[in-house]
Design an enzyme around this catalytic site. Sequence first.
Site, short mmCIF file in Angstrom:
data_model
loop_
_atom_site.label_atom_id
_atom_site.label_comp_id
_atom_site.label_asym_id
_atom_site.label_seq_id
_atom_site.Cartn_x
_atom_site.Cartn_y
_atom_site.Cartn_z
N SER A 326 118.92 25.58 61.82
CA SER A 326 117.63 25.73 62.49
C SER A 326 117.41 24.75 63.64
O SER A 326 116.41 24.85 64.35
CB SER A 326 116.49 25.57 61.47
OG SER A 326 116.51 26.64 60.55
N ASP A 350 104.32 36.96 58.25
CA ASP A 350 105.60 36.67 57.59
C ASP A 350 105.49 36.87 56.08
O ASP A 350 104.82 36.10 55.39
CB ASP A 350 106.01 35.22 57.89
CG ASP A 350 107.19 34.77 57.05
OD1 ASP A 350 108.02 35.63 56.69
OD2 ASP A 350 107.29 33.56 56.76
#
Length: 632
Positions: A326, A350
């Site tokens: 990430s 999400d």
Amino acid sequence: MSERHKIRDHGLERRIFLTRLKLGGFFIILLMGIIVLRLMYLQVSQHDYYSTKSDSYRISVQPVPPTRGRIYDRNGLLLADNRPNYTLTVVRENARDFDKSLKLLSELVVLSEEDVDELKGVMRQNRVPFSAIPVRYGLTEEEVATISVNLFRLPGMRVTAQLERFYPQGEAVAHVVGYVGRIAEGDLVGLDEVNYRGTERIGKAGVEKFYEDVLHGKVGYETVEKNARGQILQVLERIDPIPGQDIVLNIDWQLQQAANKALGDYRGAVVAIDTKTGGVLAMVSKPSFDPNLFVNGISRKDYAALQDPVATPLYNRAIARYSPGSTLKPFIGLAALELGIRTREHSIADPGFYRLSGDSHVYHDWTWWTNKSGHGTVDLAKAIYQSCDTYFFDLATDMDIDQMHDFLRHVGFGRNTAADIPQATAGLLPSRQWKKQELGKPWYSGETLNSSIGQGYTMASPLQLATATSVLANKGKWHTPSLLKRIGRENEDIIFASTMPDLILKNHDDWDFIGEAMVGVVHRQGGYRDSGTAYPYIAMNNPPPYIMAGKSGTAQVVGMPADFDKQNTELPEKYRDHALFISYAPANAPEIALAVFVEHGVGGSGVAGPIARQILDAWLLRESPQLVANER
């Protein structure tokens, strides 16, 4: 008249005698003439040749190796020094019965079977004639005395005092400075044999190897007179060698030491870069090794100890490639803004997972293993500071892998941009063309999703991550990463010309937006409702007295099934995720950018983040411990 009373002809005898006398005299004169002519030929016509040949047995020219240049850190601390050492050497051409001498020598000093075998191998190599070959390094004073009184029994051998390379900081800078070692047959390829006459060691790795031409110097010569035993009687003429130049690195020993300490017992790497110059302030790889072991030839036992398949201390993790995880998200987010694929306000709901249209495969968010509810409503800033995979999966459906590839190359991924670290990996930045050429297969949409979170084929080194973070901190301004600061302690700093163009965005404010999101990773931002992934580990209980921008990364080593219980299942270490963290500080006036990699460290925020904080503290607070955080 009888024969015995026959009258002798004295006239005839006289004529015969005179004839013989003339012939004998002629031959004597002829032989004398030949001898005189031969002497004239040898002493007059061939005088120079035989005079030189005669002198070659009495007078010889010997190389005088130069003193190797020393290596310093940016503050003048010695990283590579030269110290006196007594060495026993042998000239192969003068060693009449070498095996006999070697047997006698073994009675005088300790010589292992390994030393003897290696020496015999060196003696068989094609070397410069009459060059000294080292027999035994590091003689004690007692050994020097013992050998000296027995030198008449050791033809061709000699005890010399010379300078030996020494690394006072040992393991802490081994992967940066590198080491020197004995010149092997393979090193002779492309080597200037004239300039290396008498030199026994050459740079084998790191700075020692890259700057060999600067550090080595120029060989000198001595014309010496010897006796019949080959012993030197006097020096007739000397041309002094030119010492190698000292070099100063950008490395800061205190920061290097702090990074080593912060990594502790973890296997991993740290790279820190001066955002104003591109100078590499620290480059640590752990586990490390003692470079002094290689100077005089490492033993089989010591070398075997360095071959641990797990620790791999000779492996430089700072320039090796791994999945960036990430830590890639700020750059992907910046690319999305620059290409107009996303706006700052665009948000998604999400659920904790993502599924491509028409595909049954489920791509889980990192929170899925602990919290299957997802992140809720997520915009780009939140996707960065809370590291929402689902947002970037959704983004990747609208971003082609080639667009991703082209943008990331602008910030240094997929290439080695360092000025003087040629062994650094270029990483791997996938594209459609790359996969077609290398694997013979087409590119799939799901692979773009993996690439958007720094997984899949995408690979980068800690050096590349630190470099890209520096570009981010400088808002697109490029400085070439370099280890060298200056040649010569008193000379001016060397500024390496950038091989990369500055990255200019259509909207310059996008730099600030991404920077604010990265600050949110570490600090509790007033404009953000939620805290970032690293806030509980870095700033919640002990906030730094400066503003720190960062991004955590957790790179999967193996894929896990959807029903895997990550909370309650103990994974073997070799299957645990790698932990990464990139950072720069102070956020509004960056001085330093860094990347931390912890092998199988599991959590980027919880493990790599606090390590980054310790290193930034060591750099930013050492002169101003009362530094106050910048007001935002």
